[in-house]
Design a protein around this motif. Structure first.
Motif, PDB file in Angstrom:
ATOM      1  N   GLN A 181      53.859  40.655  36.641  1.00 20.51           N
ATOM      2  CA  GLN A 181      54.012  39.495  37.329  1.00 20.51           C
ATOM      3  C   GLN A 181      52.738  38.676  37.682  1.00 20.51           C
ATOM      4  O   GLN A 181      52.949  37.651  38.331  1.00 20.51           O
ATOM      5  CB  GLN A 181      54.520  40.208  38.698  1.00 20.51           C
ATOM      6  N   PHE A 182      51.598  39.057  37.159  1.00 16.83           N
ATOM      7  CA  PHE A 182      50.472  38.514  37.218  1.00 16.83           C
ATOM      8  C   PHE A 182      50.175  37.609  35.939  1.00 16.83           C
ATOM      9  O   PHE A 182      50.343  38.250  34.971  1.00 16.83           O
ATOM     10  CB  PHE A 182      49.019  39.221  37.555  1.00 16.83           C
ATOM     11  N   ASN A 183      49.891  36.370  36.025  1.00 15.90           N
ATOM     12  CA  ASN A 183      49.610  35.671  34.820  1.00 15.90           C
ATOM     13  C   ASN A 183      47.850  35.676  34.864  1.00 15.90           C
ATOM     14  O   ASN A 183      47.462  35.261  33.898  1.00 15.90           O
ATOM     15  CB  ASN A 183      49.686  34.191  35.110  1.00 15.90           C
ATOM     16  N   SER A 221      51.837  35.235  42.239  1.00 13.98           N
ATOM     17  CA  SER A 221      52.269  36.512  41.751  1.00 13.98           C
ATOM     18  C   SER A 221      52.635  37.460  42.939  1.00 13.98           C
ATOM     19  O   SER A 221      53.613  38.118  42.571  1.00 13.98           O
ATOM     20  CB  SER A 221      50.929  37.294  41.065  1.00 13.98           C
TER      21      SER A 221
END
Length: 799
Positions: free
Chosen positions: A380-382, A397
């Motif tokens: 979910q983190f870019n 996020s």
């Protein structure tokens, strides 16, 4: 236990009353002690079993041979009493000897709970600190009683009362009993607002997660007051107002008031709306030497005159930051600078490209997930370890993690890492059940009574995968469906799908049955912030059977059977098709909170093997908007489809479109091409269809906690077109000698495009078993042979 308790009612006391008060002891000491100070060379401890004299002296802070006044002795008594080791303490001077008489607290034999039904014994046993074989402490028992009452309060039972009682047993032992009076649920009788002018109390109550008590209070738990939900409701109100232009909105106070009987709450929100702003002048500037603001300005979607919305600003900043990353410009941020113009109530906005601090993400720590894999949260983190730190991306996020639905709570925070240029991202989650097992029943005027069962898990084996298994049956039809979704196939934003089915149907208004079995893998991926594309393959085996041949009954002398069109189409065929879909949904990256759009276009090409060669195209479009201070919801939908057969093949009923649920007020298969010469008058379906639906949903004056609203609607549409519209004449003499008492004649089936239309009213009712919809319809344009349906009960679907 009950007998022992009955025999010792006179010895039963509350834990707090077992203590001898300090004032009473002081009064006894005043009567027994001399007025002057005295020296005691000996100290004798009486009544103690587990405590020795030296320990007692240490607790009392008394030394042998010390000069002790009556006040000193009183203080010593208080210290012994407060040590929690003795039930009673008495200090008696006897000449030069100081006698300390004590009785120790008894040992707890068992801990029992009585009167509890909502919270079981094992749950309460985890809450209390008083345990079997421990020394009984009245103060601890009182604390345990308060803890039990707090547990009931968290369940919405603020009127619960808990009394600790003891039952004396031999050998200085007691049974500790917590008598529980659970009381009723402390419901929210009323939620009110002060300071609201733009929106009614009714509209604002619909925003909150907490609801008022209603007629379904036995089943609905949102009417129970829970202080921890207040913060969430404040945020929901803030998001609601600010997304509609009220930039200065704030909740000034929340005032919950409990009734004297402690069985209900009245909650009042004191809010400040402030003025409604629109955007004024919008600029993009660069304060970094050598970085041109032009490319970023082209990404600006904020327009002058547009109603202020923080979501619009946030989405614009995200696009600009993404471009900065693509161009290799690191450690920058876009600062939205707002200037208020109170005279005309506009906000001048400047996106300033500024140089940010050189801070990197050192690592991402994830805790609290016992089932969910780390990679499900981490994707979910870019941002990954070593990337430049972007606070806005971390916040986004966190929202994506919460939106997964896997966790009851998810907190994402940052702290300084191994240096001032490093940050550590801490993710703390609390998991919640993601699987569900459902059983239900349904009723439709056409389908009759049906039953269904389903098993669903949206976080299968903690991998973030969705597995759905369902079975349903109604009026001679059965279906078994299985689906599997991998949301991050190959570690990318690529959704892999697989579905399989087995269905049998006994159609209404038709004397035939169908059976279908097949499977379909698919891949779905984004092509824009709001658009997605799906590529799929479908392989199915479809069978049309139990079609009655047309013949003259020797017994009754009447004609029976189905249309020769269906007789010719019966049998089994395999369909192998490739297809794609494009969908657009404005709610994915919502810009306007009042209006949303959706669009979908599908095409399937059959002929990659199999027995069917065709192109099937369908499209649908819809819009939903709120009006009249957002009290009324307006919806409009349009859909259409076309089936084109390739080669010399004709379409079959299993391939064609049917009038099932497209126009309210008609039965399933109740309109469209029909062979009126056939005794069964079977509905044949068509190669083409269109339908348009419009409706309005609005309050009907009932309290919103009842979950009942009203609606009006108008539908129109048509199903038409056959590849072979041949009918027949009755042939009692079997002139052609084919064994059937029919003669095929072209043009006797009307498959022309004839418009059907209906109007009606609806009642929407949100119930614990699902949102129900009652439709009362009137077909205002129809053919004589159409089958109308004035009433229908169905599950209400969302836009």
């Amino acid at each position: 236990m009950r007998e022992g308790r009955a025999m010792t009612d006179k010895t039963r006391v509350m834990g707090a009353r077992a203590l001898v008060s300090g004032l009473a002891v002081a009064a006894m000491l005043g009567a027994a002690l001399p007025a002057a100070a005295a020296v005691y060379t000996q100290v004798r401890l009486e009544g103690a079993q587990g405590v020795d004299a030296e320990t007692a002296l240490s607790l009392a802070n008394i030394r042998r041979g010390a000069d002790l006044s009556p006040g000193d002795l009183n203080d010593a008594q208080q210290r012994l009493q407060q040590s929690g080791l003795f039930e009673t303490v008495e200090i008696v001077p006897q000449g030069s000897t100081l006698v300390i008489r004590v009785s120790e607290f008894p040992t707890i034999n068992v801990v029992n709970f009585e009167g509890n039904r909502r919270l079981k014994d094992d749950k309460l046993a985890e809450i209390v600190q008083s345990k079997s074989r421990r020394v009984f402490s009245p103060s601890q028992a009182e604390q345990d009683a308060q803890a039990i009452a707090a547990a009931y309060a968290s369940e919405g039972r603020y009127a619960a009362r808990v009394d600790p009682r003891i039952i004396r047993r031999p050998n200085n032992r007691v049974d500790l009993v917590f008598e529980v009076r659970e009381g009723d649920l402390t419901e929210i009788e009323r939620i009110g607002f002060t300071g609201n002018r733009a929106f009614s109390d009714r509209r604002l109550r619909n925003v909150l997660s907490t609801k008022q008590a209603g007629i379904l209070r036995t089943f609905i738990r949102r009417d129970v007051y829970a202080p921890e939900r207040t913060q969430l409701d404040e945020q929901l109100l803030t998001d609601f107002y600010r997304s509609r232009g009220y930039a200065d909105f704030k909740v000034q106070a929340v005032a919950p008031e409990v009734t004297r009987e402690r069985d209900a709450f009245y909650v009042t929100y004191n809010i400040y709306e402030g003025p409604r702003f629109t955007f004024g002048r919008v600029d993009v500037v660069s304060e970094i030497p050598g970085v041109d603001a032009g490319p970023y300005s082209a990404l600006n979607r904020v327009r002058p005159g547009q109603v202020y919305s923080p979501q619009v600003v946030e989405q614009t900043i995200q696009r600009m930051e993404a471009l900065a990353i693509q161009q290799g410009v690191d450690f920058v941020s876009f600062e939205p600078r707002v200037t208020r113009n109170m005279r005309n109530q506009t906000l001048d906005l400047t996106f300033a490209l500024i140089r940010g601090p050189r801070v990197f993400v050192e690592r991402i720590d994830i805790e609290g997930n016992t089932t969910t894999l780390d990679e499900v949260i981490r994707r979910q983190f870019n941002t990954v370890e070593g990337d430049p730190f972007n606070p806005r991306e971390i916040r986004n996020s966190a929202e994506r993690i919460r939106a997964l639905g896997y966790f009851s709570d998810a907190q994402v925070e940052t702290r300084e890492g191994s240096s001032t240029q490093q940050v550590i991202v801490d993710v703390n989650v609390e998991e919640q059940p993601t699987g569900s097992l459902g059983f239900g029943a349904s009723y439709g005027a056409s389908a009759g009574i049906g039953f269904n069962a389903s098993l669903t898990d949206t976080n299968f084996l903690g991998r973030g995968q969705t597995v759905d298994l369902s079975f349903s049956t109604a009026s001679g039809s059965q279906s078994f469906d299985f689906s599997f979704i991998e949301p991050y196939f190959l570690g990318r934003d690529l959704k892999a799908k697989f579905s399989a089915w087995y269905r049998t149907s006994d159609y209404n208004n038709a004397k035939f049955n169908t059976r279908s079995a097949g499977f379909s893998p698919a891949i779905e991926f984004p092509v824009s912030p709001n658009g997605r594309v799906e590529l799929r393959y479908r392989l199915s085996k479809d069978k049309l059977f139990d079609v009655d041949p047309v013949q003259l009954s020797p017994e009754s002398g009447e004609w029976t059977g189905s249309s020769p069109i269906l007789v010719a189409e019966q049998g089994e065929r395999v369909t192998s098709a490739l297809g794609y879909s494009y969908s657009y949904d404005s709610r994915i990256a919502a810009i306007s909170p009042l209006t949303s759009y959706k669009l979908r276009f599908n095409q399937d090409f059959a002929g990659v093997g199999g027995d069917v060669q065709s192109v099937t195209s369908t499209m649908s479009a819809g819009v939903e908007s709120r009006a009249w201070r957002e009290e009324v919801t307006l919806r409009a939908e349009f859909e259409a489809g076309a089936l084109h057969m390739l080669g010399d093949e004709d379409s079959r009923i299993t391939d064609r479109f049917r009038g099932s649920g497209r126009i309210r007020g008609f039965e399933a298969n109740g309109y469209g091409p029909r062979d009126l010469n056939a005794p069964n008058e079977d509905a044949l379906g068509g190669n083409y269809f269109w339908a348009v639906r419009a409706e309005a949903q609005f309050p009907v004056g009932l309290p919103e906690e009842y979950g009942i609203t009203g609606g009006i609607f108008a539908d129109a549409g048509s199903v038409w077109g056959l590849d072979n519209a041949a009918g027949y004449d009755r042939d009692s003499n079997d002139r052609d000698g084919d064994g059937n008492f029919t003669e095929v004649v072209d043009g006797t089936v009307d498959d022309s495009m004839k418009v059907r239309a209906s109007v009606g009213v609806s009642m929407f009712w949100t119930t614990p078993i699902g949102p129900l919809r009652f439709n009362f319809s009137k077909a205002v344009k129809k053919e004589d042979y159409d089958k109308d349906q004035p009433f229908d009960l169905s599950i209400s679907t969302k836009f």
